[in-house]
Design an enzyme around this catalytic site. Sequence first.
Site, mmCIF file in Angstrom:
data_model
loop_
_atom_site.group_PDB
_atom_site.id
_atom_site.type_symbol
_atom_site.label_atom_id
_atom_site.label_comp_id
_atom_site.label_asym_id
_atom_site.label_seq_id
_atom_site.Cartn_x
_atom_site.Cartn_y
_atom_site.Cartn_z
ATOM 1 N N ALA B 19 0.895 -1.168 0.065
ATOM 2 C CA ALA B 19 0.223 0.051 0.124
ATOM 3 C C ALA B 19 0.988 1.281 0.004
ATOM 4 O O ALA B 19 1.965 1.201 0.304
ATOM 5 C CB ALA B 19 -0.818 -0.065 1.282
ATOM 6 N N CYS B 20 0.240 2.406 -0.372
ATOM 7 C CA CYS B 20 0.827 3.777 -0.606
ATOM 8 C C CYS B 20 1.331 3.891 0.880
ATOM 9 O O CYS B 20 0.762 3.672 1.920
ATOM 10 C CB CYS B 20 -0.196 4.596 -1.005
ATOM 11 N N PRO B 21 2.677 4.485 1.147
ATOM 12 C CA PRO B 21 3.572 5.078 0.116
ATOM 13 C C PRO B 21 4.647 3.934 -0.472
ATOM 14 O O PRO B 21 5.300 4.532 -0.934
ATOM 15 C CB PRO B 21 4.216 6.022 1.231
#
Lengths: 382, 194
Positions: B19-21
């Site tokens: 997942a982001c980041p």
Amino acid sequence: MTTSASISSMKAEEAANLIIGGERLFILDVRNEADYADWKIEGKRVEAVNIPYFELLDGVDEALAALPADREVLVVCAKEGSSVFVARQLAEAGVSGVRYLEGGMKAWSEYVRPVKIGDLRGGGELYQFVRMGKGCLSYMIFASGEAAVIDAPRMTETFLRVAEERGARIRHTLDTHLHADHISGGRQLALQSGGTYWLPPKDAQEVMFDYAELADGARIAVGGATIEIHALHSPGHTIGSTSFLVDGTYLLTGDILFVASIGRPDLAGLAEDWAGDLHETLYERYRALPEELIVLPAHFGSWQELGERGAVAARLGDLFAGNPGLNMADETAFRRMVTEQLPRHPNAYEAIRQTNMGRLTPAIEEQREMESGPSRCAIHDN
Amino acid sequence: MSGTSSIPTDFILDCKGLACPMPIVRTKKAMDQLQAGQVIEVQATDKGSLADLQGWAGSMGHHYLGTVADGENLRHFIRKASSDDALGGEPFARTATNEELQAKLASGETLTLLDVREPAEHAFGRIPDAVSIPLGELEKRANELPKDAPIYVICRTGTRSDLACRQLEGLGFVIIYNTIPGMSAWGGPLERKA
């Protein structure tokens, strides 16, 4: 310099209450610039800067320079991960009291805030549920142990919980029209509570499920005969759009009339056809109603429309005096206004319509994706 | 674009399930190890990675080439920023403008169009019938080119093609043109296939 390098989360509810309460809030939004330009958290005393997290990978100096020295900072991103990443770096750089928005803009989009609008006869009450992130408004009427919900969002848990807390049974769920900007929770909520789902038949010609027909002039009772919801066919945003007169005092206008604007007629691809209906509804049907009615729309376009306590409401007479959509000199100019230079369409509006007809059943993550961004149901929205 | 075909790159980075980041954090680290002008493929399942990688590449000066969607898997292609516009020596003398090349192609004249960009750049937008030989492979693959017809060499901004023209001249090719400014400003027919 603080000794603590800790960060803490802030729930969407707390952020909403700070904003409505008129507290100052400084937001560091670390999403990419395009997403930030599309939609963001706003409010009277909200200050914000946008620095994408991917520009802070080598250090947060750029962000430090942009932060106020005297206030707490709320870091916001799409889903939380990047805001935690940046908040930690800020804390390590010595910034105290750094917070991040729990669940990010995804949670912000799903949060609905209840506000009491007023008392109804016989001890009844009317609440507005403000979906601040998206600009959607829903309503809940309580009377004698029963409840009705109008324009429910897909997050039905909030409504089930509030009903349970108040010992009320949800007997009716109603949609003013087939929505194009958000996924309706009306049918789901009716199934969950054993109530009846009402929809205007002219908007329901392609739906794949059973529903009760909201005919012009229909009267729906809540709490025995305590409160009456009176349906008024008011086409223009959609062909079936229906307004509700509640307890003779409140006019729930759906997406026909907003506080600062009027509904757009183009989301089903029939702007030219429906512009005339919209004109007739606003300039004839609504004109015939008492000016004392309190207008309660299904949307707001900007935070400026949020009034005291965060409610969105206005006297009908005041809107006739000041709403630009109700003050066009002639129908030709009106038609031009509602068919030309309209704002961008709401995100995924066609798929949302199909979902609300029961013709698509996207997974929850996909539903969230479809609903990202603002509603854009008014002709003056950005 | 969608499809499952492979596009040769210098490095493949697996960020699936992250997942982001993290996709960008990992991409940045990997990019630091690459040489200027090399191409990386970043595989990610986070939908947000598309806009974020584009934004990041833009702000770093890297060249975002495109993305291929394989079901849930997004394959992003990025070319590391290069300073190849600062070449030494005299630039290759014979040049043709984009417009001149476009007119030659339209007239049906016999010519060879040589695209010396990386395969991923070629995949995300090329002139129909262009022959793809990346600059780094030109010396050993020059025998694939005809010596008796004109060769128009093209790259993104005219720099790699300039170098390619000088190499070809040294290999005994005679009728060579460097096309300027190159694909970055190409207004003629374009095809994409990955």
